[in-house]
Design an enzyme around this catalytic site. Structure first.
Site, PDB file in Angstrom:
ATOM      1  N   CYS A   1       0.890  -1.113  -0.250  1.00 51.07           N
ATOM      2  CA  CYS A   1       0.072   0.091  -0.107  1.00 51.07           C
ATOM      3  C   CYS A   1       0.902   1.220   0.120  1.00 51.07           C
ATOM      4  O   CYS A   1       1.564   1.675  -1.139  1.00 51.07           O
ATOM      5  CB  CYS A   1      -1.062  -0.044   1.169  1.00 51.07           C
ATOM      6  SG  CYS A   1      -2.400   1.235   1.108  1.00 51.07           S
TER       7      CYS A   1
ATOM      8  N   HIS B   1      -3.498  -5.400   1.120  1.00 49.71           N
ATOM      9  CA  HIS B   1      -3.213  -5.801   2.924  1.00 49.71           C
ATOM     10  C   HIS B   1      -3.510  -7.328   2.803  1.00 49.71           C
ATOM     11  O   HIS B   1      -4.507  -7.849   2.440  1.00 49.71           O
ATOM     12  CB  HIS B   1      -4.135  -4.703   3.556  1.00 49.71           C
ATOM     13  CG  HIS B   1      -3.494  -3.516   3.540  1.00 49.71           C
ATOM     14  ND1 HIS B   1      -2.272  -2.877   4.168  1.00 49.71           N
ATOM     15  CD2 HIS B   1      -3.912  -2.250   3.226  1.00 49.71           C
ATOM     16  CE1 HIS B   1      -2.035  -1.674   4.362  1.00 49.71           C
ATOM     17  NE2 HIS B   1      -3.316  -1.321   3.422  1.00 49.71           N
TER      18      HIS B   1
END
Length: 498
Positions: free
Chosen positions: A333, A437
């Site tokens: 991310c 994630h």
């Protein structure tokens, strides 16, 4: 008016007193008795968050508690989530969607306007479940935050729910914490408290008895139980970074994670901490990055600020040296965005508007956009020299990344409109990034990444099973040590000890 028995609120004397864990354990106890139960937290402040099936964002702790209940998490379980951008400001998320950024003083006034949404979410849960177990935030005795409170007694009073107060004896001062917390509550709030729970006790319980008797005499409130210190208990952290690891093999793979000032979703690394063949080093301010096989740049709530912080620590030069020596680097991310050419924030979503030069290891650039991407994802992962494997996880990001090549992207996510390329690979196949994630949670994906990083014969444990086993262990201890019949008298026949 008597508090309803269809809900129970767990408040704490301090942060990290054990509220999140106790709520998760109580949820599992009730669920395995056949009671339909849901978790709830009126207001949470955390950078560890989860994505619900309908594309909303809630605190990670409530997702874990929903898992303990055996149900899917929903935005109603955590109607207000605060994600700090700086020491004095945070993004405000209401019923799963970002509303705006506010400073602490601005949010203090905003609380009175958000209470109806909180009560609305709570009412919806009560319509669908036999009982709701509620988690407070911080302490109800923080007198400077009492005005317009919606997290503790400011919720319990209008919702008319009973409260228990938990304290951590391992920190010391447990009797002062409990006695003082109760003393700082109003008369009506004190009447709402059904009793106390003491958490993380080590030793012989008989040595504690005189203190328990004193507390009950002074307050008129019962001690409902004393929970033992559960060594090795592994549950996803609400916000604090856990350094707990399982025992390692003689020569584990060395993984280094630089800890940013606004690190987010560091639960990504739980699967590595629980892996017996992987040693995780969490590196903080002023510490050099040690020798490693794999460096992972984690997520961040303030990417450009944390990129500058990374450079201030000299970690950029140490990463460059690591790559020259043949090491591997991964970004998740915000960490993925940092590995690209540029990170731009034209709207000032995470700080001052502007752009920052990235580390330049991946041929992508990112622009932060007002609409946040929130979704659960699954697909395939293929790294250089590795076969394709299944991968799953979730995405929480404001970045729109360009330059991704569908032919060389390491991740292909399955969507209604076909496969969507995610991430990039660079520097002679030594670097890769992804928005996903939870990328280590599926054993097949975790093993593939660790193989790519140099770990042969990888034996990855099942994180879902580890999580389930730990919640069961917690529920067993709660059943043994807490007077559950006093909390739910209508179900006391279910809690009779054999």
């Amino acid at each position: 008016m008597q508090p309803t028995v269809r809900a129970l609120m767990v408040q704490g004397t301090t942060s990290d007193a054990g509220k999140s864990v106790l709520v998760a354990g109580l949820c599992r106890v009730l669920a395995r008795k056949g009671i339909l139960v849901a978790p709830f937290k009126p207001q949470n402040m955390a950078l560890n968050s989860a994505v619900t099936a309908d594309g909303g964002e809630i605190g990670r702790a409530q997702a874990v508690q929903a898992f303990a209940c055996g149900i899917e998490p929903t935005v109603d379980m955590n109607p207000v989530l605060l994600k700090p951008n700086t020491d004095t400001a945070a993004q405000v998320i209401v019923q799963g969607k970002a509303v705006e950024d506010m400073d602490a003083i601005g949010f203090q006034g905003y609380k009175q306007f958000v209470l109806p949404s909180i009560l609305q979410s709570f009412a919806r849960l009560q319509q669908h479940y036999d009982t709701v177990v509620i988690e407070g935030a911080g302490s109800p005795a923080e007198v400077n935050l009492r005005e317009n409170d919606v997290a503790n007694m400011g919720f319990a009073e209008p919702a008319d729910v009973p409260v228990i107060i938990v304290a951590d004896i391992d920190r010391g001062g447990v009797f002062a914490h409990l006695y003082g917390t109760l003393a700082l509550l109003s008369e009506s709030e004190q009447a709402r408290v059904k009793g106390f729970v003491i958490n993380r006790f080590r030793g012989d319980i008989t040595l504690l008895q005189s203190g328990l008797d004193w507390l009950e005499q002074k307050t008129g409130k019962p001690v409902l139980g004393v929970l033992p210190y559960l060594h090795g208990l592994m549950l996803e952290a609400e916000d604090a970074i856990s350094v707990q690891q399982v025992a390692k093999v003689e020569k584990p793979l060395q993984v280094v994670v630089p800890v940013f000032t606004r690190i987010s979703n560091h639960t990504d690394f739980d699967a590595l901490r629980m892996h017996p063949q992987v040693n995780v080093h969490l590196i903080g301010k002023g510490e050099p990055l040690p020798a490693a096989d794999l460096i992972i740049l984690p997520g961040s709530k303030s990417v450009r600020s944390d990129l500058a912080y990374l450079r201030e620590q000299g970690w950029d030069q140490q990463i460059a040296r690591h790559l020259r020596l043949g090491g591997k680097v991964m970004g998740i991310c915000g960490g993925y965005q940092m590995l690209g050419e540029w990170v731009s924030d034209p709207h000032g979503l995470e700080g001052e508007p502007g752009q920052s030069r990235g580390l330049g290891y991946l041929p992508v650039s990112t622009v932060l956009a007002p609409e946040k991407q929130l979704k659960r994802s699954q697909g395939t992962l293929r790294l250089p020299g590795m076969p394709s494997v299944e991968v799953s996880g979730y995405e929480i990001h404001a970045g729109v990344t360009s330059g991704v090549s569908p032919d060389s992207a390491p991740v292909h996510l399955h969507t209604d409109s076909g496969n969507l390329a995610d991430g990039a690979i660079g520097v002679d196949d030594q670097v890769f990034g992804t928005y996903l994630h939870g990328v280590f949670d599926k054993p097949s994906a975790c093993s593939a990444i660790l193989n790519w990083a140099g770990l042969a014969d990888c034996q990855t444990p099942d994180m879902d099973q580890i999580k389930a086993d730990n919640i069961e262990r917690l529920a067993d201890e709660i059943e043994q040590h807490l007077n559950l019949a006093a909390l739910w008298p209508e179900w006391k026949h279910l809690f009779q000890k054999v």
